[in-house]
Design an enzyme around this catalytic site. Structure first.
Site, PDB file in Angstrom:
ATOM      1  N   ARG A 109      37.046  47.436  47.295  1.00 38.74           N
ATOM      2  CA  ARG A 109      38.269  47.576  46.488  1.00 38.74           C
ATOM      3  C   ARG A 109      39.279  48.313  47.347  1.00 38.74           C
ATOM      4  NH1 ARG A 109      39.120  49.159  40.201  1.00 38.74           N
ATOM      5  NH2 ARG A 109      38.374  47.014  40.092  1.00 38.74           N
ATOM      6  N   HIS A 136      42.454  39.730  42.111  1.00 40.91           N
ATOM      7  CA  HIS A 136      41.239  40.330  41.538  1.00 40.91           C
ATOM      8  C   HIS A 136      40.303  39.187  41.102  1.00 40.91           C
ATOM      9  CE1 HIS A 136      38.641  43.171  39.803  1.00 40.91           C
ATOM     10  NE2 HIS A 136      39.332  43.556  38.755  1.00 40.91           N
ATOM     11  N   GLN A 139      37.323  39.447  38.419  1.00 44.92           N
ATOM     12  CA  GLN A 139      37.747  39.610  37.025  1.00 44.92           C
ATOM     13  C   GLN A 139      38.038  38.256  36.374  1.00 44.92           C
ATOM     14  OE1 GLN A 139      38.280  42.430  34.881  1.00 44.92           O
ATOM     15  NE2 GLN A 139      38.531  40.793  33.396  1.00 44.92           N
ATOM     16  N   ASP A 232      48.225  43.016  31.193  1.00 43.31           N
ATOM     17  CA  ASP A 232      47.625  43.986  32.108  1.00 43.31           C
ATOM     18  C   ASP A 232      48.584  45.175  32.188  1.00 43.31           C
ATOM     19  OD1 ASP A 232      46.148  45.224  34.131  1.00 43.31           O
ATOM     20  OD2 ASP A 232      46.892  43.927  35.737  1.00 43.31           O
ATOM     21  N   CYS A 272      42.316  42.675  31.120  1.00 42.63           N
ATOM     22  CA  CYS A 272      41.237  42.950  32.075  1.00 42.63           C
ATOM     23  C   CYS A 272      40.674  44.357  31.877  1.00 42.63           C
ATOM     24  CB  CYS A 272      41.738  42.775  33.497  1.00 42.63           C
ATOM     25  SG  CYS A 272      43.194  43.778  33.874  1.00 42.63           S
ATOM     26  N   ARG A 300      31.798  40.354  32.925  1.00 45.13           N
ATOM     27  CA  ARG A 300      31.853  40.799  34.319  1.00 45.13           C
ATOM     28  C   ARG A 300      30.449  40.834  34.921  1.00 45.13           C
ATOM     29  NH1 ARG A 300      36.226  43.426  36.345  1.00 45.13           N
ATOM     30  NH2 ARG A 300      35.112  42.901  38.257  1.00 45.13           N
TER      31      ARG A 300
HETATM   32  N1  NVA Z   1      46.547  45.426  37.837  1.00 44.39           N
HETATM   33  C1  NVA Z   1      45.588  46.467  37.632  1.00 44.39           C
HETATM   34  C2  NVA Z   1      44.245  45.873  37.376  1.00 44.39           C
HETATM   35  C3  NVA Z   1      43.143  46.880  37.097  1.00 44.39           C
HETATM   36  C4  NVA Z   1      41.816  46.236  36.867  1.00 44.39           C
HETATM   37  C5  NVA Z   1      45.565  47.385  38.841  1.00 44.39           C
HETATM   38  O1  NVA Z   1      45.571  46.883  39.958  1.00 44.39           O
HETATM   39  O2  NVA Z   1      45.562  48.605  38.668  1.00 44.39           O
HETATM   40  N1   CP Z   2      38.983  45.254  35.059  1.00 45.25           N
HETATM   41  C1   CP Z   2      38.577  46.045  36.070  1.00 45.25           C
HETATM   42  O1   CP Z   2      38.503  45.642  37.225  1.00 45.25           O
HETATM   43  O2   CP Z   2      38.246  47.300  35.690  1.00 45.25           O
HETATM   44  P1   CP Z   2      37.832  48.504  36.654  1.00 45.25           P
HETATM   45  O3   CP Z   2      39.077  48.973  37.342  1.00 45.25           O
HETATM   46  O4   CP Z   2      37.263  49.519  35.716  1.00 45.25           O
HETATM   47  O5   CP Z   2      36.819  48.009  37.653  1.00 45.25           O
END
Ligand code: NVA
Ligand code: CP
Length: 313
Positions: A109, A136, A139, A232, A272, A300
């Site tokens: 990540r 992502h 997801q 989101d 998500c 997931r």
């Molecule tokens: N768009 C959000 C998704 C989190 C799962 C982020 O990148 O923070």
């Molecule tokens: N939806 C998602 O990726 O959640 P987290 O940030 O908790 O992994």
């Protein structure tokens, strides 16, 4: 199909064909059915290791990948870059060369998608995008499974993503939707529309799959008659400096009862997670019977299992 997937990285769905995405979606459903029949452990990767390197926090992605790996017979190592020599300046390329001689897969990540691309270039083992600023992918496979379950079909489902149309979720929905033949609407203020790379890909792939992409700033036009309204956060991880401006710009795009009424009775609500209640979505929508967010979260696990089962060598 398995032989063409084995050993592949998953950085973005743009790198996958519609047939490959469909195969992984079917495998996810299969993993879920087996789980509910009592076959939690599918020992296809016994003795193998998955390394997780997370530059940002995570609940769903980390837990689903760790549990999925374990249920496939693997063990996991979780680390943030600060605990590795990466934090002291060892390069991404050198790290990739070293760890990929020891582990069988890496899930990362990252703030910048480029970090993943560099890592994958020097890795001998598959690299899975556990979220980047660009997309992502893990997801949206869970989201596709959820939509299939609640709507009973994959092809032709109408999904409106409302909010930041240039973020990782919007891009991923476009990429997977193009491959699965969806009618995708990105409903976002001008200036927050998806990257050209994802739009052009959807137009190209859509000619083969029947997928259609609409990008609009009109909520009414975008959400009318859809099967799902997806939103989101307005401020993704790493964009905190823009928070104040984003709160103001995205406010009219809040998913509340009146927006859901515009969408129509057939629309479920998707997110998500994590959600910022009272900002991009109101409590009465996320907690309503139309909300499928917990099913998305559960999926997931099953989709992570399918991804690891198929891609790890
Ligand atoms: N768009 C959000 C998704 C989190 C799962 C982020 O990148 O923070
Ligand atoms: N939806 C998602 O990726 O959640 P987290 O940030 O908790 O992994």
């Amino acid at each position: 199909m398995i032989s063409q997937l084995r050993g592949r990285s998953l950085l973005t769905w743009l790198d996958y064909t519609p047939q490959e995405v469909t195969f992984l979606l079917n495998l996810s459903r299969d993993m879920k059915e087996r789980y509910y029949l009592g076959e939690r452990v599918v020992n296809v990767h016994q003795g193998k290791t998955l390394l997780l390197i997370f530059e940002k926090p995570s609940t769903r992605t980390r837990v689903s990948l760790e549990v999925a790996a374990w249920q496939l017979g693997m063990r996991t190592i979780y680390s943030n870059p600060q605990e590795l020599q990466l934090g002291r300046g060892e390069t991404i390329e050198d790290t990739a060369r070293v760890v990929s001689r020891m582990v069988d897969g890496v899930a990362a990540r990252v703030f910048s998608h480029t970090t993943l691309v560099r890592f994958a270039q020097y890795s001998q083992v598959p690299v899975i995008n556990a979220l980047s600023d660009e997309c992502h992918p893990t997801q949206v496979l869970a989201d596709a499974l959820t939509l299939w379950e609640v709507k009973g079909r994959v092809n032709g489902v109408k999904v409106a993503f409302v909010g930041d149309g240039n973020n990782n979720m919007a891009h991923s929905l476009i990429a997977i939707g193009a491959r699965l033949g969806w009618d995708i609407r990105i409903v976002a203020p001008k200036g927050y529309w998806p990257s050209r790379r994802y739009v052009e890909d959807a137009e190209d792939v859509g000619r083969r799959t029947g997928a259609v992409l609409t990008v609009t700033d009109s909520i009414e036009e975008g959400v009318k008659g859809v099967d799902a309204v997806y939103t989101d956060v307005w401020v993704s991880m790493g964009m905190e400096k823009e928070a104040e401006e984003r709160m103001r710009i995205f406010k009219p795009y809040q998913v509340n009862q009146s927006l859901m009424n515009m969408a129509g009775e057939g629309a479920v609500f998707m997110h998500c997670l994590p959600a910022h209640r009272g900002l991009e979505v109101t409590d009465d929508v996320i907690d309503s019977p139309r909300s499928v967010v917990w099913q998305q979260a559960e999926n997931r696990l099953h989709t992570a299992k399918a991804i690891l089962a198929a891609l790890i060598r």
